[in-house]
Design a protein around this motif. Structure first.
Motif, mmCIF file in Angstrom:
data_model
loop_
_atom_site.group_PDB
_atom_site.id
_atom_site.type_symbol
_atom_site.label_atom_id
_atom_site.label_comp_id
_atom_site.label_asym_id
_atom_site.label_seq_id
_atom_site.Cartn_x
_atom_site.Cartn_y
_atom_site.Cartn_z
ATOM 1 N N UNK A 101 0.838 -1.197 0.000
ATOM 2 C CA UNK A 101 0.000 0.000 0.000
ATOM 3 C C UNK A 101 0.876 1.253 0.000
ATOM 4 N N UNK A 102 1.976 1.214 0.751
ATOM 5 C CA UNK A 102 2.854 2.388 0.813
ATOM 6 C C UNK A 102 3.471 2.680 -0.549
ATOM 7 N N UNK A 103 4.017 1.651 -1.210
ATOM 8 C CA UNK A 103 4.617 1.931 -2.514
ATOM 9 C C UNK A 103 3.546 2.311 -3.533
ATOM 10 N N UNK A 104 2.301 1.929 -3.272
ATOM 11 C CA UNK A 104 1.203 2.331 -4.147
ATOM 12 C C UNK A 104 0.733 3.757 -3.849
ATOM 13 N N UNK A 105 1.269 4.350 -2.808
ATOM 14 C CA UNK A 105 0.928 5.746 -2.512
ATOM 15 C C UNK A 105 -0.296 5.933 -1.633
ATOM 16 N N UNK A 106 -0.681 4.880 -0.899
ATOM 17 C CA UNK A 106 -1.820 5.017 0.008
ATOM 18 C C UNK A 106 -1.333 5.705 1.293
ATOM 19 N N UNK A 107 -2.072 6.724 1.738
ATOM 20 C CA UNK A 107 -1.615 7.459 2.919
ATOM 21 C C UNK A 107 -1.749 6.600 4.173
ATOM 22 N N UNK B 5 10.596 9.769 -1.285
ATOM 23 C CA UNK B 5 11.226 9.405 -0.011
ATOM 24 C C UNK B 5 10.425 8.327 0.701
ATOM 25 N N UNK B 6 9.099 8.456 0.676
ATOM 26 C CA UNK B 6 8.258 7.451 1.328
ATOM 27 C C UNK B 6 8.511 6.076 0.726
ATOM 28 N N UNK B 7 8.575 6.032 -0.620
ATOM 29 C CA UNK B 7 8.752 4.736 -1.273
ATOM 30 C C UNK B 7 10.137 4.166 -1.009
ATOM 31 N N UNK B 227 14.800 3.562 -10.103
ATOM 32 C CA UNK B 227 15.919 4.117 -9.348
ATOM 33 C C UNK B 227 15.557 4.179 -7.859
ATOM 34 N N UNK B 228 14.260 4.382 -7.565
ATOM 35 C CA UNK B 228 13.836 4.392 -6.159
ATOM 36 C C UNK B 228 14.020 3.011 -5.542
#
Lengths: 301, 381
Positions: A101-107, B5-7, B227-228
């Protein structure tokens, strides 16, 4: 707008033409079943729609966006569940969900509420701290489905999601799919199980990389010529052997302890009785998908 | 940017979780360097001392005994046997009880006394070339010393004062490692070999594993850029490689008294660049290898062997064939061995080592770019 549109879509692996100029339209909100024998091109089609495989020719659009030139507009709206278990075995249920979910951009906030409700509704809540490798087959599939649902996709691409799963888990899986259908999401599901095909709003029968038949399950069944007979016999295998090559028998296959026969419409089923072993009985039943599948597969071969 | 950064953070965190759940990998990364360090530093020593020696005195005079006493007194030779005839030499060499034989011919004392040449034979077992070479040098030195002593005695007896005679006295000093201890020489190089093994091997399998697990496809349908993914995977290994650098430096200083004469920061920058170059090489292998086994073998061939054999770690680079010298430029280890030895032993800093540092930086950049591009090409299938 259609959820999926393909025109002349093709993909070759070496000498094998896995998908051969395939045209397909899937309306938004459908539960669309992809049927066909192994090697018919079901997985290849799904992977191209999921943007993880490039088509060699033709085009495929998902919600109007090309899977090749507009990937970044396609991927946020799809959830793709591959045929194999593809989660990290050493991460827990919760960690897998959170990671993808995080890599998918879910907050973070959405992640919390969605994973809680998904795990709850799928009966995985009590296993949320278990490593994925220690889940049963059915739970693994549910974890994969939950993962593909975390970012709330509009189109689900499911490649044989219930293969190798016990019947109770399969029924539960389809109960979840029915819920998604009610929410208005589009589901494209490849399945080898004919009872699952009956639960789809539309189906397409693939063979040799192109669509041979498509429509609602009823429409497809109606297009198959003939009536279905059920032959019961003390030794069903002997009965099946006796039916091979008999004129009028379009297809015959074993189902439990009976033989199901697709019978050409003009003939009288009573004609079969003398050919069968002692103690056999024949009765006519409404055609099922299994018979339709067998007929279509044989017709295509 | 924030999403990037999150990813990257999510990937790095996940890699750490994998590590935490797999004690074997963690052990391999933390314990192996220590074991290798101890093994290499103790077992593979190029120091030559206490060479087992057999002395054979066929003269049996005070003069010959005085001469042979020099060998007994030297810490370099260990006199393990005294024999009366030449057959004892063959026996001692064949049974490996001695590697050096010193034989004083009959008539030694008489020759000296009458102004002739006292004849002494020194036989060296050549099956261990390093020991043989050094033994020979020491034997020559002992003979020279003895010669001087005899000359002085003669001069005294003749009433001559030799101090008025001009003589040549060479003073040879070894710089950087004055005692020529092999641990000083080995440990800075060993650090390079260990970093290369840890980083290349581990990153070589990391992308292949994602492909094997099928998780790569899930990552491909996410908005994450290649690259991430690469950077996220490099972060934990960079940290672990630095842990290894710190451990080896610490152990080398404390246990083996390896000096750290140069700038710590030069070493840190050099290590960072070398770690990136090695990780880049690992990712490149990972992008190319079709299976985990292939990745492991490629890592072995590309990381271990060149950093061991073609880096100057074990063999001086100007002693190997010219073709191999050129090949050595294809691997980053040779630059890092120069940097490491330069900083540890020679007290070098940026001013002297910038060409090597620049080479490593260029190498790291090329590797990461090529790995990203190749990984992309593969996943575009």
């Amino acid at each position: 707008m259609d959820a999926v549109t393909t025109r002349g879509l093709s993909r070759r692996f070496g000498e094998v033409l896995a998908v051969d100029s395939l045209d397909l339209d899937i309306a938004e909100g459908a539960v669309f079943g992809l049927l066909g024998p192994d090697g018919a091109g079901k997985s290849t089609l799904i992977r191209m729609l999921a943007t993880v495989l490039r088509p060699d020719a033709g085009e495929a659009r998902v919600f109007g966006h090309s899977v090749t030139t507009e990937r970044e507009r396609v991927t946020p709206r799809i959830g793709y569940m591959s045929q194999r278990f593809s989660m990290y075995p050493d991460l827990t249920v919760e960690e897998n969900l959170a990671f993808f979910a995080t890599v998918r951009g879910v907050t973070r906030a959405e992640r919390r509420s969605r994973s809680a409700s998904l795990l709850e509704s799928m009966g995985l809540a009590e296993f949320s701290h278990r490593q994925a490798q220690f889940l049963s087959g059915g739970m693994k599939q549910k974890l994969m489905l939950a993962t593909t649902l975390m970012h709330s996709p509009d189109l689900l691409l499911l490649d044989e999601p219930t293969t190798g799963v016990d019947p109770v888990s399969r029924r539960e899986f389809w109960r979840i799919l029915a819920g998604l259908h009610r929410e208005g999401r589009t589901v494209l599901v490849a399945t080898p199980y004919m009872d699952e095909a009956e639960r789809c709003t539309r189906i397409a029968f693939l063979s040799g990389g192109s669509v041979r038949q498509s429509g609602t399950p009823e429409e497809v069944k109606a297009r198959v010529p003939g009536r279905q007979l059920e032959v019961s016999a003390p030794d069903p295998r002997a009965a099946l052997a006796a039916l091979a090559g008999v004129p009028g028998v379009a297809s015959a296959h074993l189902l439990g302890d009976v033989v199901r026969v697709l019978w050409s419409p003009s003939d009288d089923p009573a004609r079969l009785l003398p050919l069968l072993p002692e103690g056999a009985g024949v009765r006519e039943i409404p055609p099922d998908m299994e018979a339709v599948f067998a007929y279509l597969a044989e017709a295509a071969a | 940017m924030r999403q990037t950064l999150t990813r990257v953070g999510a990937i790095a965190r996940k890699e750490f979780t994998h590590l935490g759940r797999d004690p074997r990998t963690l052990l391999a990364v933390v314990i192996t360097p220590v074991i290798q360090l101890l093994l290499f530093a103790w077992a593979i020593s190029f120091d030559v001392q206490h060479v087992p020696t057999i002395v054979i005195d066929l003269d049996r005079t005070p003069a010959s005994q005085e001469y042979l006493q020099q060998y007994e007194a030297s810490p370099f030779f260990d006199v393990v046997a005294r024999g009366g005839d030449l057959a004892a030499v063959d026996e001692a060499f064949d049974s490996n009880t001695a590697r050096v034989a010193v034989i004083v011919r009959a008539g030694f004392a008489e020759a000296l006394a009458t102004g002739g040449q006292g004849q002494v034979a020194v036989l060296v077992d050549g099956s261990e070339p390093t020991a043989a070479k050094v033994s020979q040098a020491y034997a020559v030195a002992i003979n020279q010393l003895h010669n001087q002593a005899i000359t002085r005695e003669w001069a005294d007896a003749q009433g001559l004062d030799l101090s008025s005679l001009g003589t040549l006295e060479p003073r040879i000093r070894t710089w950087s490692n004055p005692e020529r201890r092999s641990s000083d020489f080995l440990i800075p190089g060993l650090m390079v070999v260990i970093i290369a093994i840890v980083t290349v091997q581990q990153t070589a399998v990391t992308l292949v594993r994602e492909r094997d697990l099928g998780t790569q496809e899930q990552l491909e349908v996410s908005p994450m850029r290649r690259i991430e993914l690469m950077v996220g995977k490099l972060l934990p290994w960079t940290l672990l490689a630095f842990l290894d650098v710190a451990m080896i430096t610490g152990l080398g200083r404390l246990m083996f008294d390896v000096p750290l004469r140069g700038s710590f920061w030069t070493l840190a920058v050099g290590s960072a660049l070398f770690v990136f170059a090695s990780l880049g090489m690992g990712l490149l292998i990972s992008a190319l290898a079709p299976s985990l086994d292939t990745a492991n073998i490629m890592a072995m061939l590309i990381a271990f062997l060149p950093s061991f054999l073609l880096s100057g770690f074990a063999f001086a680079l100007d002693q190997i064939p010219v073709a191999l010298q050129w090949v050595s430029y294809l691997f980053p280890a040779r630059f890092m061995v120069s940097i490491s030895r330069g900083v540890f032993l020679k007290g070098a800093d940026f001013a002297q080592l910038w060409p090597e540092l620049a080479a490593l930086a260029g190498y790291a950049l090329v590797m990461l770019v090529v790995a990203s591009a190749l990984y992309g090409r593969r996943s575009a299938r």
